[in-house]
Design an enzyme around this catalytic site. Structure first.
Site, PDB file in Angstrom:
ATOM      1  N   ASP A  22       0.847  -0.965   0.082  1.00 52.67           N
ATOM      2  CA  ASP A  22       0.005   0.033  -0.032  1.00 52.67           C
ATOM      3  C   ASP A  22       0.898   1.283  -0.003  1.00 52.67           C
ATOM      4  OD1 ASP A  22      -2.447   1.404   0.230  1.00 52.67           O
ATOM      5  OD2 ASP A  22      -2.216   1.525   2.278  1.00 52.67           O
ATOM      6  N   GLY A  23       0.516   2.296  -0.676  1.00 54.12           N
ATOM      7  CA  GLY A  23       1.071   3.481  -0.602  1.00 54.12           C
ATOM      8  C   GLY A  23       1.787   4.207  -1.785  1.00 54.12           C
ATOM      9  N   HIS A  39       2.339   3.460  -9.291  1.00 50.63           N
ATOM     10  CA  HIS A  39       2.221   2.065  -9.284  1.00 50.63           C
ATOM     11  C   HIS A  39       3.474   1.548 -10.173  1.00 50.63           C
ATOM     12  CE1 HIS A  39      -1.753   2.162  -7.868  1.00 50.63           C
ATOM     13  NE2 HIS A  39      -2.474   2.820  -9.050  1.00 50.63           N
ATOM     14  N   LEU A 133      10.863 -20.661  -4.096  1.00 49.36           N
ATOM     15  CA  LEU A 133       9.852 -19.975  -3.686  1.00 49.36           C
ATOM     16  C   LEU A 133       8.674 -19.856  -4.128  1.00 49.36           C
ATOM     17  CD1 LEU A 133       9.323 -17.399  -1.164  1.00 49.36           C
ATOM     18  CD2 LEU A 133       9.676 -15.715  -3.246  1.00 49.36           C
TER      19      LEU A 133
END
Length: 235
Positions: A22-23, A39, A133
């Site tokens: 977020d942010g 973004h 991962l």
């Protein structure tokens, strides 16, 4: 006098981590840039965090990229986000496969443009054999929608209703529940992210805006987690 119950052991490196990224918009506004620029900066911030997760031995990383509610944003922003997702797949995520990252998308995808749906499927297929991962990207995802869909599918199946059966009908039943959820940008809420899966997760909230969240901040969150005692409802 009865002996005191032993304290739970301190947590270790989490097996599974989830991040609410977020942010981006506030980061861009503070620099006089467009929302799309924010973004793009946020998309570039993901790779160093993924690489740090690999270095730390984390097995699963889930990130909140686009929520079901994000469709309500201005059309220009949504269109830019779709393009940025496509660019990120081409620029970053494909290269991460060389480092053993298996990428899977969690949520709906039928509302995305056809060309982006094809990219999502291609990346999943291309990385399906990787195992160093697991990177789970929550795209067009909402925790409540996931729970409602799982409940509907479980009811249709006729199976006995219990937690184990319910979990099998989630979007990605093989995704491990997060041990740690990190949220950037100073907001103190979960925003409809992994509501079922994060029932016993530890949370770390940081003021850092996502484009500025890098390996040092990620390691600090892991160290915070490792200093805690996890009780899972016990003492």
């Amino acid at each position: 006098m009865p002996a005191a119950a032993p304290k739970p052991a301190l947590a270790d490196i989490p097996r599974a981590v989830a991040i609410v990224m977020d942010g981006n918009s506030r980061w861009a506004a503070s620099r006089g840039l467009s929302v799309a620029d924010g973004h793009r900066a946020g998309s570039r911030a993901l790779r160093p965090v993924v690489e740090t997760a690999i270095d730390l031995g984390i097995e699963s990383l889930a990130v909140y990229a686009f929520s079901t509610e994000n469709w309500a944003r201005p059309d220009e922003e949504v269109e830019a986000l779709m393009e940025i997702f496509g660019d990120t797949i081409d620029r970053e995520l494909a290269d991460l496969a060389k480092e053993g990252v298996r990428t899977r998308f969690v949520g709906r995808r039928d509302r995305a443009p056809d060309w982006l749906q094809a990219k999502l499927a291609e990346l999943e297929a291309a990385t399906s054999s990787e195992s160093r991962l697991s990177l789970w990207i929550a795209f067009d995802y909402g925790g409540r929608a996931e729970i409602v869909e799982a409940a509907r599918r479980l009811a249709e199946s006729g199976e006995e209703v219990d937690e184990e059966a319910f979990a099998r009908f989630l979007y990605a039943p093989e995704m491990p529940d997060p041990d740690l959820v990190i949220r950037t940008s100073g907001e103190l809420r979960v925003s409809n992210f992994l509501l079922w899966q994060s029932a016993y997760a530890e949370f770390v909230f940081t003021e850092t805006l996502w484009p500025d969240f890098g390996p040092d901040e990620f390691r600090a969150a892991i160290e915070d987690y490792a200093s805690r005692r996890r009780r899972f409802g016990g003492r």
